[in-house]
Design an enzyme around this catalytic site. Structure first.
Site, short mmCIF file in Angstrom:
data_model
loop_
_atom_site.label_atom_id
_atom_site.label_comp_id
_atom_site.label_asym_id
_atom_site.label_seq_id
_atom_site.Cartn_x
_atom_site.Cartn_y
_atom_site.Cartn_z
N GLU A 78 0.87 -1.17 0.00
CA GLU A 78 0.00 0.00 0.00
C GLU A 78 0.91 1.21 0.00
OE1 GLU A 78 -2.50 -1.06 3.40
OE2 GLU A 78 -3.89 -1.95 1.97
N CYS B 237 -1.56 9.35 2.74
CA CYS B 237 -1.44 8.81 1.38
C CYS B 237 -2.63 9.24 0.54
CB CYS B 237 -1.31 7.29 1.43
SG CYS B 237 -2.64 6.50 2.32
P1 NAD Z 1 8.91 4.62 4.21
O1 NAD Z 1 8.74 3.84 2.95
O2 NAD Z 1 10.11 5.45 4.36
O3 NAD Z 1 8.90 3.64 5.49
C1 NAD Z 1 7.84 2.77 5.74
C2 NAD Z 1 8.33 1.63 6.62
O4 NAD Z 1 9.27 0.84 5.89
C3 NAD Z 1 9.03 2.07 7.91
O5 NAD Z 1 8.63 1.20 8.94
C4 NAD Z 1 10.51 1.83 7.58
O6 NAD Z 1 11.32 1.58 8.70
C5 NAD Z 1 10.43 0.61 6.69
N1 NAD Z 1 11.55 0.41 5.77
C6 NAD Z 1 12.43 1.33 5.30
N2 NAD Z 1 13.28 0.74 4.43
C7 NAD Z 1 12.94 -0.56 4.36
C8 NAD Z 1 13.42 -1.67 3.61
N3 NAD Z 1 14.45 -1.57 2.77
N4 NAD Z 1 12.80 -2.87 3.76
C9 NAD Z 1 11.75 -3.00 4.58
N5 NAD Z 1 11.24 -1.99 5.32
C10 NAD Z 1 11.83 -0.77 5.21
O7 NAD Z 1 7.57 5.48 4.37
P2 NAD Z 1 7.23 6.55 5.48
O8 NAD Z 1 8.04 7.78 5.23
O9 NAD Z 1 7.28 5.92 6.82
O10 NAD Z 1 5.67 6.85 5.14
C11 NAD Z 1 5.26 7.73 4.15
C12 NAD Z 1 4.84 6.99 2.89
O11 NAD Z 1 3.85 6.00 3.19
C13 NAD Z 1 4.18 7.91 1.88
O12 NAD Z 1 4.66 7.63 0.59
C14 NAD Z 1 2.70 7.55 1.99
O13 NAD Z 1 1.94 7.84 0.85
C15 NAD Z 1 2.76 6.09 2.27
N6 NAD Z 1 1.51 5.60 2.89
C16 NAD Z 1 0.66 4.81 2.14
C17 NAD Z 1 -0.54 4.36 2.69
C18 NAD Z 1 -1.49 3.48 1.91
O14 NAD Z 1 -2.31 2.81 2.54
N7 NAD Z 1 -1.43 3.44 0.58
C19 NAD Z 1 -0.88 4.71 4.00
C20 NAD Z 1 0.01 5.52 4.74
C21 NAD Z 1 1.21 5.95 4.16
#
Ligand code: NAD
Length: 469
Positions: A240, A274
């Site tokens: 997502e 998001c």
């Molecule tokens: P991010 O992708 O930086 O991090 C998300 C999670 O992934 C964190 O827990 C992080 O520690 C982990 N992570 C980082 N690198 C990783 C890797 N290589 N492998 C596995 N896990 C890893 O996102 P963010 O800055 O925390 O959140 C913002 C983003 O999330 C925005 O793009 C937003 O649109 C999206 N978002 C989407 C939804 C949806 O339902 N579509 C909902 C909320 C947020």
């Protein structure tokens, strides 16, 4: 201060969180999960899942209902944890907590529905059935913007459909997820639901831990990394991801009501959603009225510390994210657009960024194409509906879209052609608690985690040929 053990973690390995409204204030201290500990969590979760999946659905759902009641009795504590670590106004944090419970209760009802079906017979003496079983162990990774809602969207369906789950919440705001998992103690079997704490390296290790399903919510860039890592184990995936959601304003009887919804959808959580509306596509002859209405609403917001009564716009999560938003606005304005309000950092509580409206934005420029994840609206004008639809669909993302129109032909066209997973006609982009939460294009891969479609990720399908003797 929040922490995940009997005593707060100390030392150089400690994972600390800070208040976005007062960045020098440490609000959490957690012990990160190391690889050996992760391996232990995996084996405990697998052992617990064998027993959990063998229980009747009604027994599972009854225990989960008790767990949700325990969470409900802690809503204020959870909401305060969200505001302290994530920064959103306390009223929004309370709303998020209540919504996570509403979705959870809907999911328990969904999990009680029939799963599988009886098919038409093709051979005498054989009854063909399709049945579904729990998938096994689920690895879940969540972002920081909805610290309780997104974790609950993964914990609840995973458990309701008979799985065990290990959740890695964002290292920037893990308190709310820790609290809801703590509430399961003494109610759900030990080891069935686990928290792992850490950043990217731990997330990567969790994806590779051998779980049968990996559910991830976060950015497109990390989603791609998760997709690559999951290809090693061929785990089932649900991603997502981000959005660049548009409101297409064509003809409205009540412009004020329309703009109230658009502004709310743009500025809630300081635009760090998001599904935030960040592109407002307007028929050319309405552009000035719409822009002025949005500017009025932006300027009426009260930025500040989310813990203060009256604050309606909280700070951004970190100074790095604040700088990123400011940089995207600055670079975007160098390409196209006219700044009508905001566009600057605000003094006071932490990483505050002024609610921003930019008009005259070119549809191909970065302000109209890239996810900013801040309180920024880009107004793009179109001459006719043909052009309006072309701009709407000219995006790498496909999460939410809203149409404001009373024209039945345009509504019909929107429902069939708008390139988004969630389509809103004459209202903002707030989803219901029982509806699929789903994106297409770069916004999502696989099954949604809300609504009945979740069962296709959290269970596996089996074909059974039931012969008779
Ligand atoms: P991010 O992708 O930086 O991090 C998300 C999670 O992934 C964190 O827990 C992080 O520690 C982990 N992570 C980082 N690198 C990783 C890797 N290589 N492998 C596995 N896990 C890893 O996102 P963010 O800055 O925390 O959140 C913002 C983003 O999330 C925005 O793009 C937003 O649109 C999206 N978002 C989407 C939804 C949806 O339902 N579509 C909902 C909320 C947020």
């Amino acid at each position: 201060m929040f922490h995940n053990g009997p005593t707060p973690a100390t030392g150089s390995d400690m994972l600390a969180t800070h208040n976005p409204a007062n960045p020098t204030e440490r609000v959490g201290a957690y012990t990160p999960t190391d690889p050996a500990e992760l391996a232990r969590l995996v084996s405990q979760a697998r052992a617990a899942q064998r027993d959990w999946s063998a229980r009747t659905v009604s027994e599972r759902l009854e225990l989960m209902a008790k767990w949700l009641d325990a969470i409900a009795s802690s809503t204020e504590e959870i909401a305060r944890a969200i505001t302290l670590e994530q920064g959103k106004p306390l009223a929004e944090a309370r709303g998020e907590t209540m919504k996570s419970l509403a979705e959870a209760r809907q999911m328990l009802a969904i999990a009680a529905q029939p799963l599988g079906s009886v098919h038409a017979t093709m051979r005498g003496g054989v009854t063909p059935l399709s049945v579904r079983r729990p998938r096994g162990l689920i690895a879940a990774i969540t972002p920081w913007n909805f610290p309780v809602l997104t974790p609950m969207r993964k914990l609840v369906p995973a458990l309701a459909f008979g799985n065990a789950i290990i959740l890695k919440p964002s290292e920037l705001a893990p308190a709310a997820a820790c609290l809801v998992v703590q509430e399961a103690e003494g109610i759900l079997p030990e080891g069935l639901v686990q928290i792992a704490l850490g950043g990217a390296a731990l997330g990567d290790a969790l994806v590779r831990c051998g779980a049968e399903g990996v559910t991830f919510t976060g950015s497109v860039a990390t989603g791609r990394a998760v997709f690559r890592a999951a290809s090693e184990t061929l785990a089932e995936l649900s991603l997502e991801l981000g959005g660049k959601n548009a409101a297409l304003i064509h003809d409205v009887r009540d412009l004020d009501a329309c703009l109230d919804q658009v502004a709310a959808a743009a500025y809630l959580c300081s635009g760090q959603r998001c599904t935030a509306i960040s592109r407002v596509l307007v028929r050319a002859d309405m552009v000035e009225d719409v822009t002025q209405g949005l500017v009025r609403r932006a300027e009426a917001l009260v930025p500040g510390d989310g813990m203060h009564q009256g604050t309606t716009l909280g700070p951004l999560i970190t100074s790095a994210h604040h700088d990123r938003v400011a940089g995207m606005v600055r670079d975007g304005l160098a390409q196209s657009g006219r700044l009508r309000t905001g566009g600057v950092a605000l003094d006071g509580a932490g990483h505050l960024f002024a609610p921003t409206v930019i008009d005259n934005v070119a549809p191909t420029s970065s302000l109209a194409q890239d996810e900013i994840f801040g309180p920024v609206i880009s107004v793009v004008s179109y001459s006719d509906i043909e052009e309006g639809f072309a701009i709407l669909n000219d995006s790498a993302f496909g999460l939410s879209a809203a149409l404001f129109s009373a024209d039945a032909a345009i509504v019909e066209r929107f429902m069939t052609e708008a390139a988004a997973g969630m389509l809103h006609v004459n209202h903002g982009t707030t989803p219901d608690s029982n509806m699929p939460f789903v994106g297409i294009r770069n916004s999502g891969v696989g099954a949604p985690s809300v609504g009945p479609g979740a069962s296709s990720f959290y269970t596996t399908e089996h074909a059974v040929y039931l012969g008779h003797q």
